[in-house]
Each structure stands twice: as structure tokens, then as C-alpha cells.
Scaffold this motif. Structure first.
Motif, PDB file in Angstrom:
ATOM      1  N   TYR A  34      -5.119  21.185  52.966  1.00  0.00           N
ATOM      2  CA  TYR A  34      -6.017  20.258  53.665  1.00  0.00           C
ATOM      3  C   TYR A  34      -6.220  20.718  55.115  1.00  0.00           C
ATOM      4  O   TYR A  34      -7.326  20.644  55.649  1.00  0.00           O
ATOM      5  CB  TYR A  34      -5.462  18.831  53.645  1.00  0.00           C
ATOM      6  CG  TYR A  34      -5.627  18.141  52.311  1.00  0.00           C
ATOM      7  CD1 TYR A  34      -6.865  17.649  51.913  1.00  0.00           C
ATOM      8  CD2 TYR A  34      -4.545  17.961  51.458  1.00  0.00           C
ATOM      9  CE1 TYR A  34      -7.027  17.001  50.698  1.00  0.00           C
ATOM     10  CE2 TYR A  34      -4.690  17.322  50.242  1.00  0.00           C
ATOM     11  CZ  TYR A  34      -5.935  16.842  49.869  1.00  0.00           C
ATOM     12  OH  TYR A  34      -6.087  16.206  48.660  1.00  0.00           O
ATOM     13  N   ARG A  35      -5.143  21.193  55.753  1.00  0.00           N
ATOM     14  CA  ARG A  35      -5.222  21.672  57.126  1.00  0.00           C
ATOM     15  C   ARG A  35      -6.209  22.839  57.219  1.00  0.00           C
ATOM     16  O   ARG A  35      -7.008  22.921  58.143  1.00  0.00           O
ATOM     17  CB  ARG A  35      -3.841  22.107  57.614  1.00  0.00           C
ATOM     18  CG  ARG A  35      -3.798  22.524  59.073  1.00  0.00           C
ATOM     19  CD  ARG A  35      -2.380  22.915  59.509  1.00  0.00           C
ATOM     20  NE  ARG A  35      -1.470  21.780  59.433  1.00  0.00           N
ATOM     21  CZ  ARG A  35      -0.409  21.706  58.616  1.00  0.00           C
ATOM     22  NH1 ARG A  35      -0.116  22.694  57.791  1.00  0.00           N
ATOM     23  NH2 ARG A  35       0.359  20.635  58.629  1.00  0.00           N
ATOM     24  N   GLY A  36      -6.156  23.729  56.240  1.00  0.00           N
ATOM     25  CA  GLY A  36      -7.044  24.881  56.229  1.00  0.00           C
ATOM     26  C   GLY A  36      -8.509  24.520  56.072  1.00  0.00           C
ATOM     27  O   GLY A  36      -9.387  25.293  56.446  1.00  0.00           O
ATOM     28  N   GLU A  37      -8.770  23.362  55.523  1.00  0.00           N
ATOM     29  CA  GLU A  37     -10.148  22.903  55.307  1.00  0.00           C
ATOM     30  C   GLU A  37     -10.564  21.833  56.321  1.00  0.00           C
ATOM     31  O   GLU A  37     -11.591  21.183  56.152  1.00  0.00           O
ATOM     32  CB  GLU A  37     -10.282  22.353  53.887  1.00  0.00           C
ATOM     33  CG  GLU A  37      -9.998  23.403  52.821  1.00  0.00           C
ATOM     34  CD  GLU A  37      -9.916  22.817  51.425  1.00  0.00           C
ATOM     35  OE1 GLU A  37     -10.122  21.600  51.267  1.00  0.00           O
ATOM     36  OE2 GLU A  37      -9.635  23.586  50.489  1.00  0.00           O
ATOM     37  N   SER A  38      -9.784  21.656  57.385  1.00  0.00           N
ATOM     38  CA  SER A  38     -10.019  20.535  58.304  1.00  0.00           C
ATOM     39  C   SER A  38     -10.920  20.886  59.482  1.00  0.00           C
ATOM     40  O   SER A  38     -10.997  20.101  60.428  1.00  0.00           O
ATOM     41  CB  SER A  38      -8.684  19.999  58.824  1.00  0.00           C
ATOM     42  OG  SER A  38      -8.069  20.965  59.672  1.00  0.00           O
ATOM     43  N   CYS A  39     -11.613  22.006  59.446  1.00  0.00           N
ATOM     44  CA  CYS A  39     -12.453  22.376  60.592  1.00  0.00           C
ATOM     45  C   CYS A  39     -13.532  21.325  60.881  1.00  0.00           C
ATOM     46  O   CYS A  39     -13.970  21.175  62.019  1.00  0.00           O
ATOM     47  CB  CYS A  39     -13.070  23.754  60.392  1.00  0.00           C
ATOM     48  SG  CYS A  39     -14.147  23.878  58.959  1.00  0.00           S
ATOM     49  N   TRP A  42     -10.273  16.006  59.050  1.00  0.00           N
ATOM     50  CA  TRP A  42      -9.294  15.859  57.964  1.00  0.00           C
ATOM     51  C   TRP A  42      -9.866  15.016  56.829  1.00  0.00           C
ATOM     52  O   TRP A  42     -10.537  14.011  57.063  1.00  0.00           O
ATOM     53  CB  TRP A  42      -8.030  15.181  58.488  1.00  0.00           C
ATOM     54  CG  TRP A  42      -7.140  16.105  59.248  1.00  0.00           C
ATOM     55  CD1 TRP A  42      -7.198  16.374  60.584  1.00  0.00           C
ATOM     56  CD2 TRP A  42      -6.076  16.881  58.730  1.00  0.00           C
ATOM     57  NE1 TRP A  42      -6.227  17.278  60.923  1.00  0.00           N
ATOM     58  CE2 TRP A  42      -5.515  17.599  59.792  1.00  0.00           C
ATOM     59  CE3 TRP A  42      -5.528  17.045  57.457  1.00  0.00           C
ATOM     60  CZ2 TRP A  42      -4.447  18.456  59.636  1.00  0.00           C
ATOM     61  CZ3 TRP A  42      -4.443  17.903  57.311  1.00  0.00           C
ATOM     62  CH2 TRP A  42      -3.922  18.606  58.385  1.00  0.00           C
ATOM     63  N   SER A  43      -9.549  15.407  55.615  1.00  0.00           N
ATOM     64  CA  SER A  43      -9.936  14.624  54.440  1.00  0.00           C
ATOM     65  C   SER A  43      -9.154  13.318  54.439  1.00  0.00           C
ATOM     66  O   SER A  43      -7.973  13.284  54.803  1.00  0.00           O
ATOM     67  CB  SER A  43      -9.613  15.410  53.162  1.00  0.00           C
ATOM     68  OG  SER A  43      -9.714  14.581  52.035  1.00  0.00           O
ATOM     69  N   GLU A  44      -9.804  12.253  54.006  1.00  0.00           N
ATOM     70  CA  GLU A  44      -9.114  10.958  53.919  1.00  0.00           C
ATOM     71  C   GLU A  44      -8.040  10.971  52.838  1.00  0.00           C
ATOM     72  O   GLU A  44      -7.147  10.131  52.843  1.00  0.00           O
ATOM     73  CB  GLU A  44     -10.119   9.851  53.642  1.00  0.00           C
ATOM     74  CG  GLU A  44     -11.063   9.598  54.799  1.00  0.00           C
ATOM     75  CD  GLU A  44     -12.040   8.476  54.524  1.00  0.00           C
ATOM     76  OE1 GLU A  44     -11.803   7.678  53.602  1.00  0.00           O
ATOM     77  OE2 GLU A  44     -13.046   8.404  55.248  1.00  0.00           O
ATOM     78  N   GLU A  45      -8.101  11.927  51.913  1.00  0.00           N
ATOM     79  CA  GLU A  45      -7.143  11.990  50.813  1.00  0.00           C
ATOM     80  C   GLU A  45      -5.781  12.548  51.230  1.00  0.00           C
ATOM     81  O   GLU A  45      -4.792  12.374  50.517  1.00  0.00           O
ATOM     82  CB  GLU A  45      -7.712  12.829  49.676  1.00  0.00           C
ATOM     83  CG  GLU A  45      -8.947  12.215  49.069  1.00  0.00           C
ATOM     84  CD  GLU A  45      -9.628  13.137  48.084  1.00  0.00           C
ATOM     85  OE1 GLU A  45      -9.538  14.365  48.232  1.00  0.00           O
ATOM     86  OE2 GLU A  45     -10.262  12.617  47.161  1.00  0.00           O
ATOM     87  N   VAL A  46      -5.710  13.219  52.379  1.00  0.00           N
ATOM     88  CA  VAL A  46      -4.458  13.873  52.769  1.00  0.00           C
ATOM     89  C   VAL A  46      -3.306  12.869  52.914  1.00  0.00           C
ATOM     90  O   VAL A  46      -2.156  13.202  52.652  1.00  0.00           O
ATOM     91  CB  VAL A  46      -4.632  14.717  54.052  1.00  0.00           C
ATOM     92  CG1 VAL A  46      -4.835  13.829  55.268  1.00  0.00           C
ATOM     93  CG2 VAL A  46      -3.452  15.662  54.252  1.00  0.00           C
ATOM     94  N   ASP A  47      -3.617  11.639  53.262  1.00  0.00           N
ATOM     95  CA  ASP A  47      -2.534  10.662  53.433  1.00  0.00           C
ATOM     96  C   ASP A  47      -1.960  10.163  52.110  1.00  0.00           C
ATOM     97  O   ASP A  47      -1.013   9.383  52.088  1.00  0.00           O
ATOM     98  CB  ASP A  47      -2.963   9.490  54.328  1.00  0.00           C
ATOM     99  CG  ASP A  47      -4.097   8.661  53.760  1.00  0.00           C
ATOM    100  OD1 ASP A  47      -4.626   9.013  52.687  1.00  0.00           O
ATOM    101  OD2 ASP A  47      -4.444   7.647  54.392  1.00  0.00           O
TER     102      ASP A  47
END
Length: 84
Positions: A34-39, A42-47
Motif C-alpha cells: 500500500y505504501r508503494g502505491e500511496s503517491c 493512502w488507500s482507505e483499505e490499508v487500515d
């Protein structure tokens, strides 16, 4: 049951692991993805990424032969403690 830990990532799903370290690594790797795709944020799904220890799992019980030709047996299921 040899699997005593789990990891969950909404992108990849639920996985079972033999050790705490494997489960934790699964969650850490998911967060890194998720961090790698957070440019763009952040995705809401990461939590929802998590890992933990299994307490119980499902086992078959009350297995009986079936007189119905479509089924070889009837059964039920119940929760059983994971042996530590």
C-alpha cells in the motif's frame, strides 16, 4: 491444526500461518505494498490489514451415512479450540 496464526489484507484476503513471525510479516508486506502505491494518497483499505492468533477453527462432526443417492453422508460442523 498446524496453522495457529492468520493475516488479512483486503487486497489479497485471509491467509493462515504456522508462526507468529510469518503472520506479522504478511501484514508488514501488505502495508509496504500500500505504501508503494500511496503517491496519490493512502488507500482507505490499508487500515483493515491485520494479523492475529487463532482461537478456534471449524471441524466436521456428527458424520452419518446418507440414504440419499446425491450425498454420501450427512454431517454438521462446530468450532473447536486450536491446540496450543
Amino acid at each position: 491444526m498446524k496453522f495457529k496464526f492468520f493475516g488479512y489484507d483486503p487486497e489479497c484476503g485471509f491467509e493462515l500461518f504456522e508462526t507468529e513471525e510469518q503472520a506479522k510479516q504478511y501484514a508488514e508486506d501488505a502495508i509496504a505494498e500500500y505504501r508503494g502505491e500511496s503517491c496519490d494518497g493512502w488507500s482507505e483499505e490499508v487500515d483493515q490489514v491485520c494479523w492475529g492468533k487463532l482461537s478456534q477453527h471449524t471441524v466436521m462432526c456428527n458424520k452419518k451415512p446418507s440414504s440419499n443417492p446425491e450425498f454420501s453422508y450427512y454431517c454438521d460442523y462446530k468450532l473447536k479450540d486450536v491446540e496450543q
